[in-house]
Write a protein that holds these residues in place. Structure first.
Motif, short mmCIF file in Angstrom:
data_model
loop_
_atom_site.label_atom_id
_atom_site.label_comp_id
_atom_site.label_asym_id
_atom_site.label_seq_id
_atom_site.Cartn_x
_atom_site.Cartn_y
_atom_site.Cartn_z
N ALA A 16 17.49 0.70 -25.34
CA ALA A 16 17.76 1.42 -24.36
C ALA A 16 18.31 1.84 -23.58
O ALA A 16 19.53 1.65 -22.48
CB ALA A 16 17.17 2.33 -24.46
N ARG A 17 17.50 0.92 -22.17
CA ARG A 17 17.64 0.39 -20.83
C ARG A 17 18.61 -0.81 -20.43
O ARG A 17 19.50 -0.51 -19.61
CB ARG A 17 16.20 -0.07 -20.35
N LEU A 57 13.84 6.50 -16.96
CA LEU A 57 13.90 5.43 -18.27
C LEU A 57 15.89 4.77 -18.30
O LEU A 57 16.22 2.98 -17.77
CB LEU A 57 13.53 5.19 -19.48
N LEU A 58 16.63 5.74 -17.88
CA LEU A 58 18.17 6.17 -18.17
C LEU A 58 19.32 6.40 -17.28
O LEU A 58 18.81 8.04 -17.49
CB LEU A 58 18.75 6.03 -19.73
N TYR A 79 5.03 -1.90 -17.58
CA TYR A 79 5.90 -0.72 -18.67
C TYR A 79 6.25 -0.09 -17.61
O TYR A 79 6.88 0.48 -17.84
CB TYR A 79 5.14 -0.37 -19.39
N THR A 80 5.37 0.51 -16.78
CA THR A 80 5.46 1.07 -15.64
C THR A 80 7.13 1.18 -14.98
O THR A 80 7.94 2.12 -14.69
CB THR A 80 4.86 1.37 -14.19
N ASP A 81 7.50 -0.15 -14.55
CA ASP A 81 8.58 -1.29 -13.92
C ASP A 81 9.65 -0.71 -14.76
O ASP A 81 10.99 -0.72 -14.01
CB ASP A 81 7.97 -2.14 -13.87
N ARG A 82 8.87 -1.23 -16.21
CA ARG A 82 9.97 -1.30 -17.16
C ARG A 82 11.08 -0.21 -17.94
O ARG A 82 11.72 0.12 -17.80
CB ARG A 82 9.64 -1.38 -18.75
N LEU A 83 9.62 1.44 -17.51
CA LEU A 83 10.29 2.71 -17.36
C LEU A 83 11.42 3.18 -16.31
O LEU A 83 11.60 4.09 -16.18
CB LEU A 83 9.46 3.01 -17.65
N GLY A 84 11.16 2.68 -15.37
CA GLY A 84 11.74 2.61 -14.06
C GLY A 84 10.88 3.73 -13.21
O GLY A 84 11.04 4.68 -12.68
#
Length: 374
Positions: free
Chosen positions: A24-25, A68-69, A359-364
């Motif tokens: 998605a990202r 995330l988006l 994963y905190t980075d991956r989720l923004g």
């Protein structure tokens, strides 16, 4: 729902786990992305076993989707039926999609994974099992794979004197094509911690007591031995659910429920539907492989949308296994490396932090906003 916004194609990503958030990202800048996920937060299952024994640490595995988006959106719903070009949600809403990415992952017995959609209800389950583990005198764990071994390590890191029996009908720990020296190291690690490791025998019947509850019971093994314990947990039996795929997509379903895919991650017989992560019948069911496959699928969809670049195919880029045993111990293996990973390396790669920052980075997410109720 309209499939195009400002002329952009619609990409429906089904499932907001490791593969889903990556796909998605990565497509958010060139498509109208709709991520369909019933849970109200991302669940970082890599840290689930530590969450069970460390209530103070437990909130770390609940991460918000809110950042995330930048352009697309997250719809908290469940896919009821998915076929090429169309996603029907449990609420009755219908998404008309130019591309679909199936990333619904897999299920596994609690506490390794939790099927609660509500973060608050899930947290209560982890707190309850923590209280039960603390009061239990003898814990019986069924299954000596990665989950069983890591769970032993987490329990003993929190309660070093806890009596634990680890039982598995297989002849050795850790199923899969891993080197014998890794299995030997895991057996030695368990033995040195005083774990009663019983291989080559299972239970005649599961205990009548509910898993995770403190209730004294006597279990009989297939060899006739009796085990007296007061809490047991299941560390085997994961699987995928793909009954929501219908029409021509259902023809790609295997007996296990996984979907047959080409090396470019497209579902067999389909040009615009991809399957990634545990639901794809390709590669090991790990968070690492899910992330790699989602990256490849997103790249290939980008090529289809833009007409630029070259398509990619999946190859396991780095076969490995890192097995933390609590925060300060563990072992691991990497392909083409003669020696096993030492404790310091395992701690640095995974054991100390369990990939929370990644994963905190991956989720923004930023400090102070990266968990729900932290």
């Amino acid at each position: 729902m309209p499939q195009k916004i400002d002329g952009q194609p619609c990409v429906a990503v089904i499932g907001g786990g490791y593969a889903g958030i990556r796909a998605a990202r990565d497509l958010d800048d060139i498509a109208n992305v709709v991520l369909v996920e019933p849970r109200d937060s991302f669940r970082h299952n890599v840290g689930a076993l530590r969450a069970m024994v460390r209530p103070d640490w437990m909130p770390n595995i609940f991460m918000s989707y809110e950042k995330l988006l930048a352009n697309g959106k997250v719809v908290h719903d469940r896919a009821a039926q998915v076929q090429p070009g169309r996603v029907e949600l449990a609420s009755g809403q219908v998404l008309d999609a130019d591309f679909i990415v199936l990333a619904t992952g897999s299920q596994y017995p609690f506490p390794a994974k939790d099927d609660e959609t509500s973060s608050e209800l899930s947290k209560k389950k982890y707190l309850r099992i923590n209280e039960n583990l603390e009061s239990a005198k003898h814990v019986l764990l069924l299954g000596a794979g990665v989950v069983g071994v890591e769970l032993v390590g987490e329990i003993l890191a929190r309660w070093p004197e806890k009596q634990i029996t680890l039982l598995d009908p297989s002849a050795d720990v850790l199923k899969g094509q891993y080197p014998e020296q890794l299995r030997a190291a895991l057996r030695e690690m368990l033995s040195s911690e005083g774990v009663d490791l019983r291989l080559g025998e299972g239970l005649r019947d599961l205990p009548q007591a509910a898993a995770g509850e403190v209730t004294p019971f006597v279990a009989e093994t297939t060899s006739g031995a009796r085990i007296e314990a007061d809490l047991w947990l299941q560390c085997f039996g994961g699987g995928v659910t793909s009954d929501y795929v219908v029409g021509s997509l259902a023809q790609a379903r295997t007996e296990s429920g996984r979907l047959r895919v080409h090396d470019d991650l497209r579902v067999q017989g389909h040009d615009t539907v991809y399957a990634v992560g545990d639901i794809a019948d390709l590669g090991l069911p790990t968070a690492f492989i899910a992330d790699v496959q989602a990256d490849i699928a997103a790249r290939n969809i980008r090529v289809q949308i833009t007409g630029e670049g070259e398509s990619a195919e999946f190859q396991d880029p780095f076969p490995h296994l890192v097995v933390p045993f609590g925060t300060d111990k563990g072992t691991g293996w990497m392909v083409n490396q003669d020696e096993l990973l030492d404790t310091a390396t395992v701690k640095q790669l995974k054991g100390d932090h369990l990939l929370i920052a990644m994963y905190t980075d991956r989720l923004g997410l930023t400090d102070g906003a990266w968990t729900i109720g932290h």
